[in-house]
Design a protein around this motif. Structure first.
Motif, short mmCIF file in Angstrom:
data_model
loop_
_atom_site.label_atom_id
_atom_site.label_comp_id
_atom_site.label_asym_id
_atom_site.label_seq_id
_atom_site.Cartn_x
_atom_site.Cartn_y
_atom_site.Cartn_z
N TYR A 140 0.83 -1.20 0.00
CA TYR A 140 0.00 0.00 0.00
C TYR A 140 0.86 1.26 0.00
O TYR A 140 1.96 1.27 0.59
CB TYR A 140 -0.87 0.07 1.26
CG TYR A 140 -1.87 -1.04 1.43
CD1 TYR A 140 -3.20 -0.86 1.07
CD2 TYR A 140 -1.50 -2.25 2.01
CE1 TYR A 140 -4.14 -1.87 1.26
CE2 TYR A 140 -2.43 -3.27 2.21
CZ TYR A 140 -3.74 -3.06 1.83
OH TYR A 140 -4.67 -4.06 2.03
N GLU A 144 -3.48 4.64 0.48
CA GLU A 144 -4.23 3.40 0.28
C GLU A 144 -4.42 2.65 1.59
O GLU A 144 -5.48 2.05 1.83
CB GLU A 144 -3.49 2.51 -0.73
CG GLU A 144 -3.53 3.04 -2.16
CD GLU A 144 -2.56 2.32 -3.08
OE1 GLU A 144 -2.73 2.44 -4.30
OE2 GLU A 144 -1.63 1.65 -2.57
N TRP A 145 -3.41 2.67 2.46
CA TRP A 145 -3.54 2.00 3.76
C TRP A 145 -4.54 2.73 4.65
O TRP A 145 -5.29 2.11 5.41
CB TRP A 145 -2.17 1.89 4.41
CG TRP A 145 -2.17 1.17 5.74
CD1 TRP A 145 -1.71 1.66 6.93
CD2 TRP A 145 -2.62 -0.16 6.02
NE1 TRP A 145 -1.84 0.74 7.93
CE2 TRP A 145 -2.40 -0.40 7.39
CE3 TRP A 145 -3.19 -1.17 5.23
CZ2 TRP A 145 -2.75 -1.61 8.00
CZ3 TRP A 145 -3.53 -2.38 5.85
CH2 TRP A 145 -3.31 -2.58 7.21
#
Length: 295
Positions: A140, A144-145
């Motif tokens: 990620y 995104e994480w």
């Protein structure tokens, strides 16, 4: 080398099992840093016993200052290029560090994260949240994480928040300090480390046993202490400044405001100013949510 930091406070029942699960890792290039936070039971003596048994064990005995203060003390002592945290009543699976270090190196990541399973003390039951066929790996970006922060599937939400179950590059913590006056120091800190990373690798495999105890801070009656407003306000501010999507964060913020409002009412708090501030912020957010795009 991996520096494994373990804050210790009055946990003589589980401490030996926890530390031995680290010392018996298949990955042996490590040091174990035990921060005895003013324990009043046999924990201090057990720490000393562990040091005599294995030269990789280092100890600091200090006055009680809370788990955040202990993490800071451990960070100051760490000499490894990589870091990991363990709670003093949890346990690492034997291949935990080997698999996470391998994941970190293979993915050229700054943080490697593994999943966990839970043991409930109340019913003496193991809860395996991840099956063998559920295994996957994913790399990620920080943004995104952050999109997984409130994802309850495979318990990713808790994986996001807790400091344990991860291997970090040491330099990510050069300017990080855990708060020493909060019970849930991880909610105020872990997300900041993610923003300093470029690549975050996740392995959907249970590498830690997390012990769920009735005395845990997350079992407190006053949920306002478990979900501090300060943590989410800091996240919203920083994420907005970085141009990240804060839609889910604002939903969570509204939920936390309601928790604090209800707890203040339930306790009959005389802090009228705090209650009014919480209600006012709720009204502002609810008004904004009602507005049409054409407005």
């Amino acid at each position: 080398m991996v520096s494994v930091i373990i804050p210790v406070y009055n946990d003589e029942k589980y401490l030996m099992n926890c530390v031995n699960s680290v010392l018996n890792q298949t990955y042996q290039n490590l040091e174990v840093i035990l921060i005895n936070d003013g324990s009043t039971d046999r924990s201090a003596a057990l720490c000393e016993q562990l040091r005599t048994q294995d030269s990789r064990v280092r100890i600091l005995h200090k006055p009680n200052g809370g788990v955040g203060d202990s993490r800071n003390a451990g960070l100051a002592m760490a000499t490894g290029e990589l870091l990991a945290f363990v709670d003093n009543d949890d346990r690492m699976e034997p291949t935990n560090l080997a698999e996470l270090v391998d994941l970190l190196e293979r993915c050229q990541a700054d943080i490697a994260i593994g999943n966990f399973y839970e043991f409930g003390e109340a019913d003496q039951t193991f809860y395996f949240r991840v099956r063998e066929e559920d295994y996957y790996e994913k790399v990620y970006t920080p943004a995104e994480w952050f999109a997984e922060e409130y994802n309850m599937h495979f318990n990713l939400s808790q994986c996001f928040t807790v400091p344990w179950g991860k291997v970090y590059k040491r330099e990510l913590f050069d300017q990080i300090a855990y708060p020493n006056d909060r019970a849930v120091e991880d909610d105020l800190t872990t997300w900041q480390v993610y923003l300093l990373a470029d690549r975050i690798a996740f392995m959907n495999k249970p590498l830690n046993m997390h012990r769920k105890r009735a005395s845990s801070v997350t079992q407190e009656t006053n949920q306002a202490n478990v979900y501090p407003l300060e943590a989410i306000e800091q996240r919203v501010t920083m994420m907005a400044l970085l141009g990240m999507d804060i839609t889910e964060e604002l939903k969570a913020y509204r939920w936390r405001l309601k928790v604090h409002r209800d707890e203040l009412l339930k306790s009959g708090s005389t802090n009228l100013v705090k209650y009014k501030n919480v209600v006012q912020r709720l009204r502002i957010l609810e008004k904004a949510a009602r507005k049409k795009p054409s407005d």
